[in-house]
Design a protein around this motif. Sequence first.
Motif, mmCIF file in Angstrom:
data_model
loop_
_atom_site.group_PDB
_atom_site.id
_atom_site.type_symbol
_atom_site.label_atom_id
_atom_site.label_comp_id
_atom_site.label_asym_id
_atom_site.label_seq_id
_atom_site.Cartn_x
_atom_site.Cartn_y
_atom_site.Cartn_z
ATOM 1 N N PHE A 112 53.777 60.783 21.988
ATOM 2 C CA PHE A 112 52.520 61.483 21.726
ATOM 3 C C PHE A 112 51.590 60.617 20.867
ATOM 4 C CE2 PHE A 112 49.961 64.123 18.875
ATOM 5 C CZ PHE A 112 49.139 64.729 19.819
ATOM 6 N N LEU A 113 52.147 59.979 19.851
ATOM 7 C CA LEU A 113 51.328 59.134 18.977
ATOM 8 C C LEU A 113 50.751 57.944 19.741
ATOM 9 C CD1 LEU A 113 53.439 59.273 15.706
ATOM 10 C CD2 LEU A 113 51.233 60.369 16.143
ATOM 11 N N GLN A 114 51.511 57.383 20.675
ATOM 12 C CA GLN A 114 50.997 56.295 21.502
ATOM 13 C C GLN A 114 49.864 56.807 22.382
ATOM 14 O OE1 GLN A 114 51.662 52.844 21.453
ATOM 15 N NE2 GLN A 114 49.755 53.036 22.589
ATOM 16 N N ASP A 115 50.032 57.991 22.964
ATOM 17 C CA ASP A 115 48.963 58.582 23.770
ATOM 18 C C ASP A 115 47.716 58.827 22.929
ATOM 19 O OD1 ASP A 115 50.614 58.589 26.009
ATOM 20 O OD2 ASP A 115 51.180 60.704 25.774
ATOM 21 N N ALA A 116 47.899 59.302 21.700
ATOM 22 C CA ALA A 116 46.767 59.550 20.806
ATOM 23 C C ALA A 116 46.037 58.249 20.474
ATOM 24 C CB ALA A 116 47.237 60.246 19.526
ATOM 25 N N THR A 117 46.790 57.170 20.314
ATOM 26 C CA THR A 117 46.179 55.857 20.069
ATOM 27 C C THR A 117 45.413 55.396 21.307
ATOM 28 O OG1 THR A 117 47.892 55.266 18.474
ATOM 29 C CG2 THR A 117 46.668 53.445 19.478
ATOM 30 N N ASN A 118 45.969 55.627 22.484
ATOM 31 C CA ASN A 118 45.279 55.270 23.724
ATOM 32 C C ASN A 118 43.969 56.037 23.866
ATOM 33 O OD1 ASN A 118 47.414 53.573 24.303
ATOM 34 N ND2 ASN A 118 48.376 54.994 25.739
ATOM 35 N N VAL A 119 43.971 57.319 23.493
ATOM 36 C CA VAL A 119 42.740 58.126 23.520
ATOM 37 C C VAL A 119 41.722 57.541 22.548
ATOM 38 C CG1 VAL A 119 41.767 60.388 22.930
ATOM 39 C CG2 VAL A 119 43.822 60.233 24.348
ATOM 40 N N GLN A 120 42.194 57.146 21.376
ATOM 41 C CA GLN A 120 41.292 56.559 20.381
ATOM 42 C C GLN A 120 40.606 55.305 20.926
ATOM 43 O OE1 GLN A 120 40.350 57.634 17.366
ATOM 44 N NE2 GLN A 120 39.083 55.836 17.031
ATOM 45 N N LYS A 121 41.426 54.373 21.399
ATOM 46 C CA LYS A 121 40.909 53.068 21.835
ATOM 47 C C LYS A 121 40.208 53.127 23.189
ATOM 48 C CE LYS A 121 42.626 50.775 18.324
ATOM 49 N NZ LYS A 121 41.737 50.358 17.266
ATOM 50 N N GLY A 122 40.794 53.893 24.116
ATOM 51 C CA GLY A 122 40.302 53.879 25.489
ATOM 52 C C GLY A 122 39.273 54.941 25.815
ATOM 53 N N PHE A 123 39.085 55.911 24.907
ATOM 54 C CA PHE A 123 38.138 56.981 25.192
ATOM 55 C C PHE A 123 37.181 57.229 24.021
ATOM 56 C CE2 PHE A 123 36.773 61.403 25.187
ATOM 57 C CZ PHE A 123 36.153 61.470 26.428
ATOM 58 N N LEU A 124 37.704 57.687 22.885
ATOM 59 C CA LEU A 124 36.832 58.101 21.778
ATOM 60 C C LEU A 124 35.873 57.008 21.324
ATOM 61 C CD1 LEU A 124 38.983 60.283 19.363
ATOM 62 C CD2 LEU A 124 36.947 60.953 20.633
ATOM 63 N N GLU A 125 36.392 55.799 21.139
ATOM 64 C CA GLU A 125 35.548 54.721 20.625
ATOM 65 C C GLU A 125 34.444 54.326 21.594
ATOM 66 O OE1 GLU A 125 38.114 51.555 19.251
ATOM 67 O OE2 GLU A 125 39.010 52.854 17.724
ATOM 68 N N LYS A 126 34.515 54.806 22.833
ATOM 69 C CA LYS A 126 33.496 54.502 23.836
ATOM 70 C C LYS A 126 32.470 55.634 24.002
ATOM 71 C CE LYS A 126 36.730 51.628 26.390
ATOM 72 N NZ LYS A 126 37.452 51.429 27.648
ATOM 73 N N GLN A 127 32.666 56.735 23.265
ATOM 74 C CA GLN A 127 31.795 57.895 23.437
ATOM 75 C C GLN A 127 30.541 57.796 22.569
ATOM 76 O OE1 GLN A 127 32.549 60.228 25.901
ATOM 77 N NE2 GLN A 127 34.003 58.550 26.195
ATOM 78 N N ALA A 128 29.411 58.161 23.162
ATOM 79 C CA ALA A 128 28.157 58.227 22.405
ATOM 80 C C ALA A 128 28.311 59.271 21.310
ATOM 81 C CB ALA A 128 27.008 58.613 23.330
#
Length: 105
Positions: A23-39
């Motif tokens: 779960f923590l790895q998935d949360a990191t993937n969301v951070q790097k691959g999704f959240l940081e790219k959001q306006a």
Amino acid sequence: MNKKYIVEITQFKLMDGVIEEEFLQDATNVQKGFLEKQAGYAGTRQLLKGDGGEWVDIVYWESLEDAQKAQEAAMGSETCTPMFQKIDTSSIKMLHLEQIKIWNK
């Protein structure tokens, strides 16, 4: 503090049998691959865990509109799906709150 953010607070529990490290790895993937790219992502996120198995994900946004657009995009995101599949959807409680005052030491 001049800038006031919208603070998104999501409380949830994981599905039975979920391996926390995955779960923590998935949360990191969301951070790097999704959240940081959001306006409107304000660059701050915290993930907290309580003794009773409850989790809290806190994300800071520039505006409520930015938070809502990102939430909508997340629902169709292949990056977010693995993390979402590990969360007990019946346990989710979400708030969007405006910062009013911050005290710093």
